[in-house]
Scaffold this active site. Sequence first.
Site, PDB file in Angstrom:
ATOM      1  N   ARG A  10       0.846  -1.203   0.000  1.00  0.00           N
ATOM      2  CA  ARG A  10       0.000   0.000   0.000  1.00  0.00           C
ATOM      3  C   ARG A  10       0.882   1.255   0.000  1.00  0.00           C
ATOM      4  NH1 ARG A  10      -1.967   1.663   6.018  1.00  0.00           N
ATOM      5  NH2 ARG A  10      -0.311   0.648   7.206  1.00  0.00           N
ATOM      6  N   GLU A  58     -18.121   4.939  -1.045  1.00  0.00           N
ATOM      7  CA  GLU A  58     -17.331   4.208  -2.025  1.00  0.00           C
ATOM      8  C   GLU A  58     -18.059   3.965  -3.341  1.00  0.00           C
ATOM      9  OE1 GLU A  58     -15.860   3.352   2.081  1.00  0.00           O
ATOM     10  OE2 GLU A  58     -17.829   3.280   1.107  1.00  0.00           O
ATOM     11  N   PHE A  83     -14.257  -2.656   0.648  1.00  0.00           N
ATOM     12  CA  PHE A  83     -15.205  -1.657   0.162  1.00  0.00           C
ATOM     13  C   PHE A  83     -15.170  -1.531  -1.361  1.00  0.00           C
ATOM     14  CE2 PHE A  83     -13.815   0.321   4.381  1.00  0.00           C
ATOM     15  CZ  PHE A  83     -14.704  -0.461   5.096  1.00  0.00           C
ATOM     16  N   ASP A 117      -7.985  -5.653  12.488  1.00  0.00           N
ATOM     17  CA  ASP A 117      -9.269  -5.115  12.018  1.00  0.00           C
ATOM     18  C   ASP A 117     -10.345  -6.191  11.919  1.00  0.00           C
ATOM     19  OD1 ASP A 117      -8.081  -2.698  11.907  1.00  0.00           O
ATOM     20  OD2 ASP A 117      -8.201  -2.432   9.739  1.00  0.00           O
ATOM     21  N   ARG A 167      -1.571  -4.414   3.719  1.00  0.00           N
ATOM     22  CA  ARG A 167      -1.224  -3.541   4.835  1.00  0.00           C
ATOM     23  C   ARG A 167       0.124  -3.921   5.461  1.00  0.00           C
ATOM     24  NH1 ARG A 167      -4.661  -3.479  10.515  1.00  0.00           N
ATOM     25  NH2 ARG A 167      -3.674  -1.665  11.482  1.00  0.00           N
TER      26      ARG A 167
END
Length: 312
Positions: A10, A58, A83, A117, A167
Amino acid sequence: MSEVKKIATRESYGNALVELGKKYNDLVVLDADLAGATKTGTFKKAFPERHIDCGIAESNMMGIAAGLSTIGKVPFASTFAMFAAGRAYEQVRNSIGYPHLNVKIGATHAGISVGEDGATHQCNEDIALMRTIPGMVILNPSDDVEARAAVEAAYHYQGPVYLRFGRLAVPVINDRPDYKFEIGKGIVLREGKDVTIFATGLCVNEALTAAEKLAADGIDAKVINIHTIKPLDEELVVKAAQETGKVVTVEEHSVIGGLGGAVAEVLSEKAPTKMLRIGINDVFGESGPALQLLEKYGIDAEGIYKKVKDFV
């Protein structure tokens, strides 16, 4: 021995956008209130007039990106994979895929390495969803070098592209003079005669490490980096399967509909081969440290090593 450089793809995405932005004035970046997490904030700082924060909307962002592409812009719509592929699937399908517009979707935080998460944000289904959209190109780079190359290739490609980023910081493995990125072409990283391991994303480095452990046990594994899930390098897949007689796929994604599914579809038609799919086995993820999750779900080097050894 120096420490191996690690960087999250990312981060590579954000850095690549800035470099491309310096060269191409038609490149614009959209995000959905996640510029800090997707690393598009670096582009926003460099080119504020070409960055659009669409807010937590989104689906609307995909529509805006579609519109921008029709007036000559090359939009990169950026948000978490959950998303981009999940929440906005209808808009991606109907507003971008159906008219085959020149929109690039930068999907970060894919797979279980999102970590703490938890299951709601660990998208292990995005490749499967995007594969079903006619004409959608899917790129899943393995490290910083490949991620940067993939972003540039996506910019130059005419049509919709789904880019998958992570990530977790991962080792840089493609930092070599002969490295070449080409959409739709897999890369043989290690030759072998006993089994072929097709890997994608962060699992490429894990597969290489597993291959070294297998070699110590007398098992010679060919390792192939499949950075493009669609269009798949069918010629290379069939050739490798015929050479080794056994095939393993490794991915940070559901074993249903991802790399494993794509390879199985090709081989079942063109070269039936004994095959093992390693990935997320039809379950949701859970909250926890990324490295521990990779270990628990068996897609780290040790897990791959054990499964391939049993298979062979």
